[in-house]
Design an enzyme around this catalytic site. Structure first.
Site, short mmCIF file in Angstrom:
data_model
loop_
_atom_site.label_atom_id
_atom_site.label_comp_id
_atom_site.label_asym_id
_atom_site.label_seq_id
_atom_site.Cartn_x
_atom_site.Cartn_y
_atom_site.Cartn_z
N GLU A 118 -2.60 -3.33 -9.77
CA GLU A 118 -1.15 -3.43 -9.92
C GLU A 118 -0.73 -4.89 -10.01
OE1 GLU A 118 0.81 -1.37 -6.81
OE2 GLU A 118 0.14 0.60 -7.51
N VAL B 234 0.85 -1.19 0.00
CA VAL B 234 0.00 0.00 0.00
C VAL B 234 0.89 1.25 0.00
CG1 VAL B 234 -1.90 1.21 1.13
CG2 VAL B 234 -1.78 -1.27 1.24
N HIS B 235 1.40 1.57 -1.19
CA HIS B 235 2.20 2.79 -1.30
C HIS B 235 1.26 3.95 -1.61
CE1 HIS B 235 2.29 2.58 -5.79
NE2 HIS B 235 2.10 1.31 -5.52
N THR B 236 1.79 5.06 -2.09
CA THR B 236 0.99 6.29 -2.16
C THR B 236 -0.25 6.16 -3.04
OG1 THR B 236 3.05 7.45 -1.86
CG2 THR B 236 1.15 8.78 -2.44
#
Lengths: 90, 338
Positions: free
Chosen positions: A88, A14-16
């Site tokens: 993703e 869970v990146h930006t």
């Protein structure tokens, strides 16, 4: 109040950008939506800094709790978003 | 979207008379002959080939500049050929001839120019510099101009344009910013001029200057009221802030990672949509917008730094499963109880 545990599936965690997607989805519901991460800190899903603070890597379990008028809908949509891997690579 | 009804003004001619406003000293050699002739574009021509008789692609409608090369060439010819060479250009309805380096035209040639209603101007500046100065001047004169409805303020040196529906409070925000020491460029009608394809310069109109209307109060004069420190005449446009009523069904940018741009008069300008609602201090947010823009200009992009740090943290956690899940910024409080 309904709750469910999800696992972060996408490789990058869970990146930006996923965090922004989560916050955008959460903002569409009236219910309170929160995450409890591995360190048992409770995070408001409508706060972008909060969601990013989770720093949830692939394979991390997150507990989602929704509470309010549209809680079941909110929960199922949120679970679906995690299951989709935020569009993703998994 | 108040920028869609931007009012574009394009000047397609500049008269010889207007050339005297250029930043160099010009002297007319043949009184007011041809002062109403017009230039139709900003280009300058040195008619070297035309003097030799090759007039096929002669751009005669441009300003013709005669410098050392052209003058020494003319002087090298005998009188008959010199007159013929000069007629080569004079015959083609040239609007204006400019002599640099204080060169003069002999009476015979000057008469030909006058007979053809060509303005002959002289300057003491040398040719390269004259070309530069006249080009800059003509570029500005022929530049695309546009009038926009909004408030334009210099915030910490950053040109911020506020747009939004009438009555949303653009002037009030400008006033608040002035009160905090920022400088008003124009309110209500802002005139933008395109410079070198990439820059928009904004100023007020000559009538309105720094007058401003505040609802319920009427017209005030910012310059008289707050003094010279509260105004400036011109500023480059750097950010557009679009004010809109808060709409709970609308999505607003949460990370700032994707910089949104909007095109104004063919120039891309950084743009921010700002929802407003009671209790939100737009003035302070505007200052932060300007400071954030400065940080970005000087190479620090906060959303990107945060995203990079987050990525690092995720990677670290993925590597050492259940390492330290310390969340505190200070991981160990020593005796210091500050």
């Amino acid at each position: 109040m309904v709750e469910q545990t999800v696992t972060v599936k996408n490789r990058a965690g869970v990146h930006t950008r996923p965090a922004a997607m989560i916050v955008k989805l959460a903002a569409q519901f009236k219910s309170d939506i929160s995450f409890i991460g591995e360190n048992s800190m409770r995070i408001n899903a409508k706060s972008i800094i909060g969601v990013m603070t989770l720093a949830a890597a692939q394979g991390t379990d997150l507990h989602i709790i929704t509470n309010g008028a549209d809680e079941t809908d909110a929960l199922s949509k949120m679970v679906a978003l995690f299951d989709s891997g935020f569009g993703e690579p998994l | 979207m108040s920028l869609t009804n931007i009012n574009i003004i394009k000047h397609d001619k500049v008269s010889v008379r207007e050339l005297f406003d250029a930043p160099l000293t010009l002297v007319s050699m043949n009184d007011e002959t041809g002062w109403d002739n017009v230039l139709q574009d900003e280009n300058i021509h040195r008619p070297q080939l035309a003097l030799t008789g090759f007039t096929d692609l002669f751009t005669s409608e441009r300003l013709q500049m005669l410098g050392n090369t052209e003058m020494y060439y003319l002087q090298s010819l005998d009188e008959d050929r010199r007159v013929q060479a000069f007629i080569n250009i004079a015959d083609r309805s040239v609007p204006v001839i400019m002599l640099t380096n204080n060169h003069t035209l002999e009476p015979l040639l000057l008469k030909i120019a006058t007979d053809h209603n060509i303005a002959v101007l002289q300057t003491d500046v040398e040719t390269t510099k004259a070309i530069h100065l006249i080009s800059e001047f003509l570029d500005d004169k022929f530049a695309v101009q546009g009038a926009v409805h909004g408030s334009f303020v210099d915030v910490y040196g950053v040109g911020v344009l506020f747009i939004g529906r009438s009555g949303i409070g653009k002037s009030e925000i400008a006033l608040d910013l002035i009160e905090r020491g920022h400088r008003l460029v124009a309110d209500d009608i802002v005139m933008f001029t395109k410079k070198r394809d990439t820059v928009l310069m904004g100023t007020g109109t000559s009538l309105v200057k720094h007058f401003m209307e505040i609802r319920g109060l009427g017209i005030i004069d910012v310059r008289q009221m707050f003094g010279i420190r509260a105004i400036r005449f011109q500023k480059r446009l750097e950010i557009v802030v679009e004010l809109e009523d808060w709409d709970p069904n609308k999505e607003y940018d949460r990370t700032g990672l994707d910089e949104s741009m909007r095109e104004i008069m063919g120039v891309n300008i950084s743009s921010i949509k700002l929802p407003i609602f009671p209790g939100k201090n737009i003035t302070v947010i505007s200052e932060v917008i300007a400071l954030n823009y400065l940080l970005k200009t000087y190479g620090y992009n906060a959303p990107k730094e945060f995203a990079d740090k987050l990525k690092e943290e995720i990677e670290r956690r993925a590597k050492y499963k259940h390492g330290s899940d310390e969340q505190r910024h200070v991981s160990y409080f020593q005796g210091d109880e500050e």
